[in-house]
Design a protein around this motif. Structure first.
Motif, PDB file in Angstrom:
ATOM      1  N   CYS A  83       0.829  -1.206   0.000  1.00 31.01           N
ATOM      2  CA  CYS A  83       0.000   0.000   0.000  1.00 31.01           C
ATOM      3  C   CYS A  83       0.864   1.258   0.000  1.00 31.01           C
ATOM      4  O   CYS A  83       0.546   2.245  -0.689  1.00 31.01           O
ATOM      5  CB  CYS A  83      -0.933   0.005   1.210  1.00 31.01           C
ATOM      6  N   LEU A  84       1.966   1.229   0.745  1.00 33.47           N
ATOM      7  CA  LEU A  84       2.854   2.384   0.781  1.00 33.47           C
ATOM      8  C   LEU A  84       3.489   2.630  -0.587  1.00 33.47           C
ATOM      9  O   LEU A  84       3.576   3.770  -1.062  1.00 33.47           O
ATOM     10  CB  LEU A  84       3.932   2.186   1.840  1.00 33.47           C
ATOM     11  N   ILE A  85       3.944   1.552  -1.232  1.00 33.97           N
ATOM     12  CA  ILE A  85       4.556   1.687  -2.557  1.00 33.97           C
ATOM     13  C   ILE A  85       3.521   2.178  -3.570  1.00 33.97           C
ATOM     14  O   ILE A  85       3.785   3.082  -4.374  1.00 33.97           O
ATOM     15  CB  ILE A  85       5.165   0.355  -3.005  1.00 33.97           C
TER      16      ILE A  85
ATOM     17  N   CYS B 200       3.565   5.708  -5.596  1.00 32.72           N
ATOM     18  CA  CYS B 200       3.505   5.695  -7.056  1.00 32.72           C
ATOM     19  C   CYS B 200       2.308   6.508  -7.549  1.00 32.72           C
ATOM     20  O   CYS B 200       2.407   7.263  -8.530  1.00 32.72           O
ATOM     21  CB  CYS B 200       3.415   4.257  -7.560  1.00 32.72           C
ATOM     22  N   GLY B 201       1.169   6.370  -6.872  1.00 30.34           N
ATOM     23  CA  GLY B 201      -0.023   7.113  -7.262  1.00 30.34           C
ATOM     24  C   GLY B 201       0.186   8.614  -7.194  1.00 30.34           C
ATOM     25  O   GLY B 201      -0.229   9.356  -8.088  1.00 30.34           O
TER      26      GLY B 201
ATOM     27  N   PHE C  85      -6.658   0.088  -6.366  1.00 33.36           N
ATOM     28  CA  PHE C  85      -7.547   0.867  -5.502  1.00 33.36           C
ATOM     29  C   PHE C  85      -6.792   2.021  -4.843  1.00 33.36           C
ATOM     30  O   PHE C  85      -7.271   3.164  -4.827  1.00 33.36           O
ATOM     31  CB  PHE C  85      -8.157  -0.044  -4.436  1.00 33.36           C
ATOM     32  N   VAL C  86      -5.607   1.726  -4.306  1.00 34.02           N
ATOM     33  CA  VAL C  86      -4.823   2.780  -3.649  1.00 34.02           C
ATOM     34  C   VAL C  86      -4.427   3.861  -4.657  1.00 34.02           C
ATOM     35  O   VAL C  86      -4.546   5.060  -4.385  1.00 34.02           O
ATOM     36  CB  VAL C  86      -3.566   2.177  -2.982  1.00 34.02           C
ATOM     37  N   GLY C  87      -3.967   3.449  -5.845  1.00 37.92           N
ATOM     38  CA  GLY C  87      -3.591   4.418  -6.868  1.00 37.92           C
ATOM     39  C   GLY C  87      -4.777   5.237  -7.343  1.00 37.92           C
ATOM     40  O   GLY C  87      -4.662   6.445  -7.576  1.00 37.92           O
ATOM     41  N   LEU C  88      -5.938   4.583  -7.460  1.00 38.40           N
ATOM     42  CA  LEU C  88      -7.148   5.288  -7.882  1.00 38.40           C
ATOM     43  C   LEU C  88      -7.549   6.347  -6.856  1.00 38.40           C
ATOM     44  O   LEU C  88      -7.909   7.480  -7.214  1.00 38.40           O
ATOM     45  CB  LEU C  88      -8.287   4.287  -8.081  1.00 38.40           C
ATOM     46  N   VAL C  89      -7.468   5.984  -5.577  1.00 39.46           N
ATOM     47  CA  VAL C  89      -7.823   6.930  -4.516  1.00 39.46           C
ATOM     48  C   VAL C  89      -6.861   8.114  -4.508  1.00 39.46           C
ATOM     49  O   VAL C  89      -7.276   9.283  -4.449  1.00 39.46           O
ATOM     50  CB  VAL C  89      -7.837   6.224  -3.149  1.00 39.46           C
ATOM     51  N   MET C  90      -5.567   7.828  -4.571  1.00 39.76           N
ATOM     52  CA  MET C  90      -4.565   8.898  -4.528  1.00 39.76           C
ATOM     53  C   MET C  90      -4.686   9.848  -5.723  1.00 39.76           C
ATOM     54  O   MET C  90      -4.620  11.067  -5.573  1.00 39.76           O
ATOM     55  CB  MET C  90      -3.156   8.294  -4.480  1.00 39.76           C
ATOM     56  N   SER C  91      -4.877   9.287  -6.908  1.00 41.10           N
ATOM     57  CA  SER C  91      -5.012  10.143  -8.091  1.00 41.10           C
ATOM     58  C   SER C  91      -6.330  10.898  -8.072  1.00 41.10           C
ATOM     59  O   SER C  91      -6.404  12.055  -8.503  1.00 41.10           O
ATOM     60  CB  SER C  91      -4.909   9.296  -9.365  1.00 41.10           C
ATOM     61  N   SER C  92      -7.383  10.278  -7.544  1.00 43.24           N
ATOM     62  CA  SER C  92      -8.681  10.945  -7.475  1.00 43.24           C
ATOM     63  C   SER C  92      -8.633  12.150  -6.544  1.00 43.24           C
ATOM     64  O   SER C  92      -9.334  13.142  -6.774  1.00 43.24           O
ATOM     65  CB  SER C  92      -9.760   9.962  -7.013  1.00 43.24           C
ATOM     66  N   ILE C  93      -7.834  12.064  -5.491  1.00 43.34           N
ATOM     67  CA  ILE C  93      -7.711  13.203  -4.576  1.00 43.34           C
ATOM     68  C   ILE C  93      -7.123  14.400  -5.305  1.00 43.34           C
ATOM     69  O   ILE C  93      -7.660  15.514  -5.264  1.00 43.34           O
ATOM     70  CB  ILE C  93      -6.825  12.826  -3.375  1.00 43.34           C
ATOM     71  N   LEU C  94      -6.021  14.173  -5.997  1.00 45.23           N
ATOM     72  CA  LEU C  94      -5.357  15.259  -6.710  1.00 45.23           C
ATOM     73  C   LEU C  94      -6.219  15.780  -7.853  1.00 45.23           C
ATOM     74  O   LEU C  94      -6.380  16.995  -8.033  1.00 45.23           O
ATOM     75  CB  LEU C  94      -4.007  14.780  -7.242  1.00 45.23           C
TER      76      LEU C  94
END
Length: 505
Positions: free
Chosen positions: A118-120, A124-125, A449-458
């Protein structure tokens, strides 16, 4: 000939834009005159001469700093305290009891590996999202065109896929949506340059105030922490309501408790999301009217906007968020009821609630821009936003979701890239993962899922910035020309090309 209005800003407005008062006068211009003054306000009426007094229309004004809709803010903090108290008082003991009676020592999952993954994926996200901002700045028109064509093509692909699988109904629906999408693309194609300029302006504002992304990530961490506490509370209420003993539950949870718990959860998530939205609106508004205060990573504009969103305007945020949360919680109850009996009445009720929820979220999106820009209360902000678009004839423009199609597609692509990285990590570091079946699929979907959440925030910050740009351009084009002339000239040119009737040409 056609009318053009010239905005005569008071000198103090350019020096200190937060007074935001404006006087407008109108003259009739001949279409043979080339290069009219770029401070001309875009107007809607082309058949009659517009008088100097624009009637009942007045621009927004900066409100004094005092707390608004206080009761709703107090009520929100009250539910947070109650949820936290119940989580630690009831949830922790119930969770410990459940673990004591349900531990299987022969099949223990290595959660450290999942945490590393999740951290990686999160890092990356964030990195690829930052790169995507540069790409969107360089190729805004191409990306919007590609997103529009992609959405239409997917309808055709789904129809063909359904036909190959022998699903006639699915094939017909897919083809119908393809033709609808193709017609829509033809109708809005000439609007893409204007949408691209909106996106470019919004990106410029966010890149000048990168601290907005830090605020967004901080609030997401806050939302995550609340979700963990809420989960403890749900466990505790479940154990007490469902007659659980030694890890075995014999009863069912009261529907009233479920409704209140979901109401608290959705309310909190809405409040956090809208706090980000209001902060972005305030910062972009400051950049629009007074760029010297909003042109650095952690500028005064970012700090002041976040402070106002979490203090003076917090009650207004809580009020609008509660309305949406109530509707969403009712939808959850209806969905639960449908799982037991799939009646047509429940289906209609769920559909109706979904429509009402979408309308409320749409209304809130624009109302909170006025809350962030001027500090209005929730009801005053909503009234001013509706008046703004009714008077300026921007109803059709709001419906143009070209930019949001692009942001959604970008978020999906970034999530897939992060998921691919998760597959690579799972293949290289298999020792990190024990007790997990089908490791490849697990690693991909967790990373996705983690990448989607991180990119969706930005990209959500970009979306809020776009909404603010639309409102500010309708309300204060002259300030835009005074403070950002290059972007203003491009915006006005593409606006006239996209909406020649509305612009008076």
């Amino acid at each position: 000939s056609y009318p053009i209005c010239f905005d005569e800003l008071l000198p103090e407005n350019i020096k200190k834009a937060n007074t935001r008062h404006q006087h407008t006068s109108c003259v009739t211009m001949s279409p043979t005159i080339e290069n009219p003054d770029l401070t001309a306000t875009l107007i809607n009426d082309v058949d009659v001469e517009i008088p100097e007094d624009l009637g009942s229309w007045t621009t927004g004004e900066k409100q004094p700093n005092h707390f608004r809709d206080v009761m709703w803010g107090v009520l929100f903090y009250g539910q947070v305290v109650v949820i936290a108290a119940m989580g630690f008082a009831w949830g922790l003991p119930a969770l410990n009891e459940h673990i004591d009676y349900n531990v299987d020592e022969d099949d223990v999952t290595n959660f450290k590996g999942i945490m590393y993954l999740c951290l990686i994926a999160g890092g990356c996200g964030i990195a690829v999202s930052a790169v995507s901002l540069t790409l969107m700045t360089m190729f805004p028109t191409f990306l919007i065109q590609f997103a529009l064509i992609f959405s239409v093509a997917m309808s055709l692909v789904s129809g063909i896929g359904a036909a190959v699988m022998g699903n006639v109904a699915g094939a017909v629906i897919g083809i119908i949506f393809f033709f609808i999408g193709a017609c829509y693309a033809c109708l809005v194609w000439r609007r893409i340059p204007f949408a691209a300029t909106n996106l470019e302006t919004a990106l410029t504002a966010v890149k000048k105030n990168w601290g907005l992304n830090l605020v967004a990530y901080f609030l997401v961490l806050l939302a995550f922490a609340y979700s963990m506490i809420w989960a403890l509370t749900f466990i505790g209420v479940y154990y007490r309501s469902a007659d659980c003993d030694e890890g075995i539950c014999t009863g069912t949870v009261n529907a009233g408790y479920v409704f209140l718990l979901f109401l608290a959860f959705f309310w909190s998530q809405q409040v956090i999301q809208n706090t980000t939205h209001v902060t972005v609106a305030g910062t972009v508004g400051t950049w629009w009217f007074d760029p010297l205060e909003a042109s650095s990573c952690c500028s005064k504009g970012v700090g002041d906007s976040f402070f106002r969103a979490t203090t003076f305007s917090f009650g207004s945020i809580c009020l609008g968020s509660l309305l949406v949360a109530i509707i969403h919680s009712l939808r959850v109850l209806v969905q639960q009821a449908r799982s037991g009996q799939d009646g047509i009445l429940l289906c209609c009720v769920e559909c109706l609630l979904g429509c009402i929820e979408s309308i409320m979220e749409y209304f809130n999106k624009w109302a909170y821009i006025y809350v962030g820009l001027y500090g209005y209360s929730y009801c005053e902000a909503g009234k001013n936003v509706m008046t703004l678009f009714e008077e300026r004839g921007w109803t059709t423009i709001i419906t143009d979701d070209l930019i949001y199609n692009t942001l959604s597609l970008m978020s999906l692509v970034l999530g897939i890239l992060t998921g691919a990285l998760g597959l690579l990590v799972a293949d290289v570091a298999k020792d990190w993962f024990t007790g997990i079946k089908d490791l490849g699929a697990f690693a991909f979907f967790i990373s996705f899922f983690v990448g989607l959440v991180m990119s969706s925030i930005l990209l959500g910050v970009i979306g809020s910035s776009v909404d603010t740009v639309i409102v500010c351009f309708a309300e204060a084009p002259a300030e835009f020309q005074a403070n950002h002339p290059e972007l203003s000239e491009k915006m006005r040119r593409t606006w006239r090309e996209a909406y020649p009737v509305a612009s008076g040409l």
